[in-house]
Design a protein around this motif. Structure first.
Motif, PDB file in Angstrom:
ATOM      1  N   GLU A  89       0.828  -1.210   0.000  1.00  0.00           N
ATOM      2  CA  GLU A  89       0.000   0.000   0.000  1.00  0.00           C
ATOM      3  C   GLU A  89       0.862   1.259   0.000  1.00  0.00           C
ATOM      4  OE1 GLU A  89      -0.445  -2.596   1.921  1.00  0.00           O
ATOM      5  OE2 GLU A  89      -2.407  -3.340   1.225  1.00  0.00           O
ATOM      6  N   GLU A  90       1.894   1.259   0.821  1.00  0.00           N
ATOM      7  CA  GLU A  90       2.772   2.428   0.905  1.00  0.00           C
ATOM      8  C   GLU A  90       3.549   2.613  -0.390  1.00  0.00           C
ATOM      9  OE1 GLU A  90       4.730   5.789   2.323  1.00  0.00           O
ATOM     10  OE2 GLU A  90       2.913   4.761   3.022  1.00  0.00           O
ATOM     11  N   LYS A 138       1.241   4.041  -2.994  1.00  0.00           N
ATOM     12  CA  LYS A 138       0.958   5.457  -2.716  1.00  0.00           C
ATOM     13  C   LYS A 138       2.121   6.341  -3.169  1.00  0.00           C
ATOM     14  CE  LYS A 138       1.029   6.923   1.554  1.00  0.00           C
ATOM     15  NZ  LYS A 138       0.649   7.121   2.983  1.00  0.00           N
ATOM     16  N   ASN A 163       1.968   9.204  -6.228  1.00  0.00           N
ATOM     17  CA  ASN A 163       2.352  10.608  -6.053  1.00  0.00           C
ATOM     18  C   ASN A 163       3.445  11.010  -7.037  1.00  0.00           C
ATOM     19  OD1 ASN A 163       0.543  10.963  -3.936  1.00  0.00           O
ATOM     20  ND2 ASN A 163       2.042  10.415  -2.360  1.00  0.00           N
ATOM     21  N   PHE A 169      -5.281   4.108  -8.285  1.00  0.00           N
ATOM     22  CA  PHE A 169      -4.516   3.512  -7.189  1.00  0.00           C
ATOM     23  C   PHE A 169      -4.624   1.992  -7.206  1.00  0.00           C
ATOM     24  CE2 PHE A 169      -4.191   1.925  -2.810  1.00  0.00           C
ATOM     25  CZ  PHE A 169      -2.937   2.395  -2.457  1.00  0.00           C
TER      26      PHE A 169
END
Length: 231
Positions: free
Chosen positions: A152-153, A156, A160, A171
């Protein structure tokens, strides 16, 4: 295998290896060799030549015309040049991210790149990052670090990064792409992603970039000091 001081940073895609390795090298005044960018450059070159990325014979022939030049700017950034053309930004495009796995999985390509990386790092104080730097390219590296973060990180962060460059992607699609990439990397016949037994694992999920770099610099400085004092 080497007479300088080699730091091997491995880990999955999106864990921040390139940025952390680059910033750590700058802080330590070490050389930084972006191994992933070398594979991206070949993937870009193959697509420019309309070569089937799954055709090993064609990739093998392509290597004969592949003469990449890697330079470092005043801020420690790697700059890639192919036939005099600056392709630094080109190799970071989304389509290259999807294509690079096919190129990196080719045995002829891997052998070529490994020889090139060993040649470029020999006798230097150098930080290299990738998937199998500490397990295969430099199994006797002075310091091995396995950098990781949750899926997930990583998704993300990548989202970005792409938004800042003007790209739009969902996403969920990006997360699925990273999961697929992890599975491919872990199950490769050559250069599979795995943590070296003597590597120090650093989970960056809940750490800021500066916190990660500070940790890496401290770890490397300590090992470097031990090597120097040990003679």
């Amino acid at each position: 295998m080497q007479t300088g001081f080699i730091v091997a940073i491995d880990g999955p895609a999106g864990a921040g290896k390139s940025t952390v390795a680059k910033m750590s090298a700058f802080r330590l005044k070490f050389n930084y060799l972006d191994t992933g960018a070398m594979y991206r450059a070949l993937a870009w070159f193959a697509l420019q030549k309309n070569i089937n990325l799954e055709d090993s014979d064609s990739l093998k022939e392509l290597i004969n015309d592949f003469d990449i030049d890697i330079k470092t700017d005043s801020k420690g950034n790697s700059e890639l040049f192919l036939d005099g053309k600056d392709i630094t930004e080109e190799v970071r495009r989304p389509e290259i991210s999807q294509a690079v796995s096919y190129v990196a999985n080719d045995i002829s390509v891997r052998y070529y790149m490994v020889d090139k990386q060993r040649e470029l790092a020999k006798g230097k104080e150098c930080i290299l990052e990738g998937r199998d730097i500490g397990t295969y390219v430099f199994p006797d590296a002075d310091m091995k670090i396995f950098l990781t973060a949750s899926i997930e990180e990583r998704a993300k962060r990548r989202l970005n990064e792409l938004k800042e460059k003007g790209y739009e992607i969902e996403f969920g699609d990006l997360k699925k792409e990273i999961e697929d990439r992890d599975n491919k990397d872990k199950n490769r016949e050559v250069g599979a992603l795995k943590k070296a037994k003597d590597a120090v694992e650093v989970d960056t999920t809940d750490l800021s970039l500066n916190e990660v770099v500070n940790k890496i610099v401290d770890i490397v400085n300590q090992r470097y000091k031990e090597k120097v004092q040990g003679g």
